[in-house]
Write an enzyme that holds these catalytic residues in place. Structure first.
Site, mmCIF file in Angstrom:
data_model
loop_
_atom_site.group_PDB
_atom_site.id
_atom_site.type_symbol
_atom_site.label_atom_id
_atom_site.label_comp_id
_atom_site.label_asym_id
_atom_site.label_seq_id
_atom_site.Cartn_x
_atom_site.Cartn_y
_atom_site.Cartn_z
ATOM 1 N N GLY A 20 0.611 -1.047 0.002
ATOM 2 C CA GLY A 20 0.069 0.124 0.054
ATOM 3 C C GLY A 20 0.742 1.507 0.152
ATOM 4 O O GLY A 20 0.512 2.445 -0.638
ATOM 5 N N ARG A 24 7.489 1.897 1.166
ATOM 6 C CA ARG A 24 8.244 0.111 1.535
ATOM 7 C C ARG A 24 7.921 -0.263 -0.367
ATOM 8 O O ARG A 24 9.026 -1.552 0.342
ATOM 9 C CB ARG A 24 6.629 -0.412 1.892
ATOM 10 C CG ARG A 24 7.372 -1.712 2.589
ATOM 11 C CD ARG A 24 5.759 -1.863 3.553
ATOM 12 N NE ARG A 24 5.937 -0.875 4.256
ATOM 13 C CZ ARG A 24 4.806 -0.961 5.595
ATOM 14 N NH1 ARG A 24 3.887 -1.853 5.524
ATOM 15 N NH2 ARG A 24 4.116 -0.059 6.980
ATOM 16 N N ARG A 43 1.920 10.821 -8.730
ATOM 17 C CA ARG A 43 1.319 11.143 -7.761
ATOM 18 C C ARG A 43 2.087 10.469 -6.660
ATOM 19 O O ARG A 43 1.749 10.143 -5.705
ATOM 20 C CB ARG A 43 -0.149 10.301 -7.859
ATOM 21 C CG ARG A 43 -1.106 11.315 -8.531
ATOM 22 C CD ARG A 43 -2.240 10.684 -8.538
ATOM 23 N NE ARG A 43 -3.833 11.343 -9.633
ATOM 24 C CZ ARG A 43 -4.678 12.151 -8.959
ATOM 25 N NH1 ARG A 43 -4.857 12.108 -7.861
ATOM 26 N NH2 ARG A 43 -5.051 12.537 -9.970
ATOM 27 N N ARG A 87 -0.143 -8.464 -3.452
ATOM 28 C CA ARG A 87 0.058 -7.446 -2.436
ATOM 29 C C ARG A 87 0.682 -8.231 -1.180
ATOM 30 O O ARG A 87 0.090 -9.270 -0.157
ATOM 31 C CB ARG A 87 -1.696 -7.646 -1.961
ATOM 32 C CG ARG A 87 -2.190 -6.904 0.121
ATOM 33 C CD ARG A 87 -3.362 -5.985 -0.360
ATOM 34 N NE ARG A 87 -3.496 -5.832 1.277
ATOM 35 C CZ ARG A 87 -2.748 -4.347 1.765
ATOM 36 N NH1 ARG A 87 -1.649 -3.801 0.739
ATOM 37 N NH2 ARG A 87 -2.847 -4.475 2.733
ATOM 38 N N SER A 90 -0.020 -4.039 5.542
ATOM 39 C CA SER A 90 -0.052 -5.149 7.503
ATOM 40 C C SER A 90 -1.818 -5.563 7.318
ATOM 41 O O SER A 90 -2.624 -4.766 6.252
ATOM 42 C CB SER A 90 0.774 -4.084 7.792
ATOM 43 O OG SER A 90 -0.225 -2.843 7.843
ATOM 44 N N ASP A 204 -1.123 -5.057 14.254
ATOM 45 C CA ASP A 204 -1.847 -4.386 15.193
ATOM 46 C C ASP A 204 -2.477 -5.292 14.875
ATOM 47 O O ASP A 204 -3.498 -6.331 14.480
ATOM 48 C CB ASP A 204 -2.319 -2.809 15.323
ATOM 49 C CG ASP A 204 -3.190 -3.412 13.844
ATOM 50 O OD1 ASP A 204 -3.097 -2.645 13.127
ATOM 51 O OD2 ASP A 204 -4.532 -3.088 14.119
ATOM 52 N N ARG A 217 9.216 -2.534 12.762
ATOM 53 C CA ARG A 217 8.766 -3.406 10.947
ATOM 54 C C ARG A 217 9.627 -4.506 10.199
ATOM 55 O O ARG A 217 8.647 -5.257 9.647
ATOM 56 C CB ARG A 217 7.096 -2.513 11.078
ATOM 57 C CG ARG A 217 6.324 -1.871 11.606
ATOM 58 C CD ARG A 217 5.843 -0.685 11.066
ATOM 59 N NE ARG A 217 4.936 -0.969 12.528
ATOM 60 C CZ ARG A 217 3.401 0.121 11.815
ATOM 61 N NH1 ARG A 217 3.409 0.312 10.342
ATOM 62 N NH2 ARG A 217 2.533 0.136 12.385
HETATM 63 N N1 ADE Z 1 -3.948 -2.242 8.111
HETATM 64 C C1 ADE Z 1 -3.217 -2.066 9.438
HETATM 65 N N2 ADE Z 1 -4.065 -2.445 10.488
HETATM 66 C C2 ADE Z 1 -5.351 -2.310 9.804
HETATM 67 C C3 ADE Z 1 -6.337 -2.420 10.862
HETATM 68 N N3 ADE Z 1 -6.653 -2.093 12.381
HETATM 69 N N4 ADE Z 1 -7.527 -2.444 9.951
HETATM 70 C C4 ADE Z 1 -7.565 -1.510 8.894
HETATM 71 N N5 ADE Z 1 -6.576 -2.028 8.383
HETATM 72 C C5 ADE Z 1 -5.349 -1.929 8.664
#
Ligand code: ADE
Length: 234
Positions: A20, A24, A43, A87, A90, A204, A217
């Site tokens: 994304g 990265r 962009r 893809r 994260s 997360d 990370r």
């Molecule tokens: N990408 C990484 N963490 C995320 C989350 N908590 N919600 C949506 N996309 C994410």
């Protein structure tokens, strides 16, 4: 050249990794590719083409969300001839058994809606990964000993979700994690008869509130990139 990708014909490999985050893409190209050349800056959505173990690879940022990914994936497939799109990104974990830093390989992706809604309309279409890529990625992860989960994910349109009941239903129905792009990638790949997969690093945790500190990370994201590359060329 397309509206969003300023590359020349032939600049883009048949195998494309799509993080994304454009920075990265740059980090992954500098770390894993040989002779990487920047092929897109339109962009600021950086893209690079180089080689990995002698195989040509492009790493092109997709931006955040399915609307953005749809633009890049459509142009990569329809205008530049991409045949394998993976893809790398994260996600947030939605199960106790999934830990921060683990890898999720997405077999399917559930959504409320995607940019393809206009075509699929009321159909509850089931976006799924390419089985050969999925299997190769699972094998590569196992060989490395990286803690990995294979199963369904949720592609959400909102990061700051004000519907906790929906996340609870995802957890209840075994969804491993949430991100914001894979479902549309899978639908586009199925429509255009190319291969797609999402290999994700858990950054997360929605149940525990834990989040990966930024300095940790890189190593986890590196495992994900190598698993994606090994799967693409198996
Ligand atoms: N990408 C990484 N963490 C995320 C989350 N908590 N919600 C949506 N996309 C994410």
């Amino acid at each position: 050249m397309t509206i969003h990708i300023g590359a020349n014909p032939g600049d883009i490999a048949e195998t494309v990794l799509m993080p994304g985050d454009p920075y990265r893409a740059r980090w992954a190209a500098e770390t894993f590719l040989e002779d990487a050349v920047c092929i897109n800056e339109v962009r600021g959505m950086l893209g690079y083409t180089g080689t990995w173990k002698g195989q040509r690879v492009t790493i092109q940022g997709s931006g955040m969300g399915m609307a953005s990914l749809s633009i890049y994936a459509n142009e990569l497939i329809r205008d530049f001839g991409a045949k394998t799109l993976i893809r790398i990104g994260s996600c947030g974990a939605m199960q106790e058994a999934v830990k921060v830093r683990d890898i999720i390989i997405a077999m399917t992706s559930t959504t409320l809606s995607t940019p393809s809604r206009g075509i699929l309309r009321e159909l509850n279409f089931a976006p799924c990964a390419d089985y050969g890529l999925l299997r190769a990625a699972a094998d590569a992860a196992e060989a490395r000993g990286t803690p990995t989960h294979v199963g369904g994910i949720y592609s959400s349109d909102v990061f700051y979700d004000e519907r906790p009941d929906l996340n609870e239903q995802m957890t209840r129905h075994g969804i491993l994690g949430v991100e914001m792009e894979a479902a549309e990638l899978y639908i586009l790949a199925l429509r255009h008869k190319v291969r797609a997969l999402a290999v994700l690093t858990v950054s997360d945790h929605l149940l525990t509130g834990e989040a990966l500190p930024s300095e940790q990370r890189e190593k986890s994201f590196g495992d994900m990139v190598e698993i994606a590359l090994e799967a693409a060329f198996k």
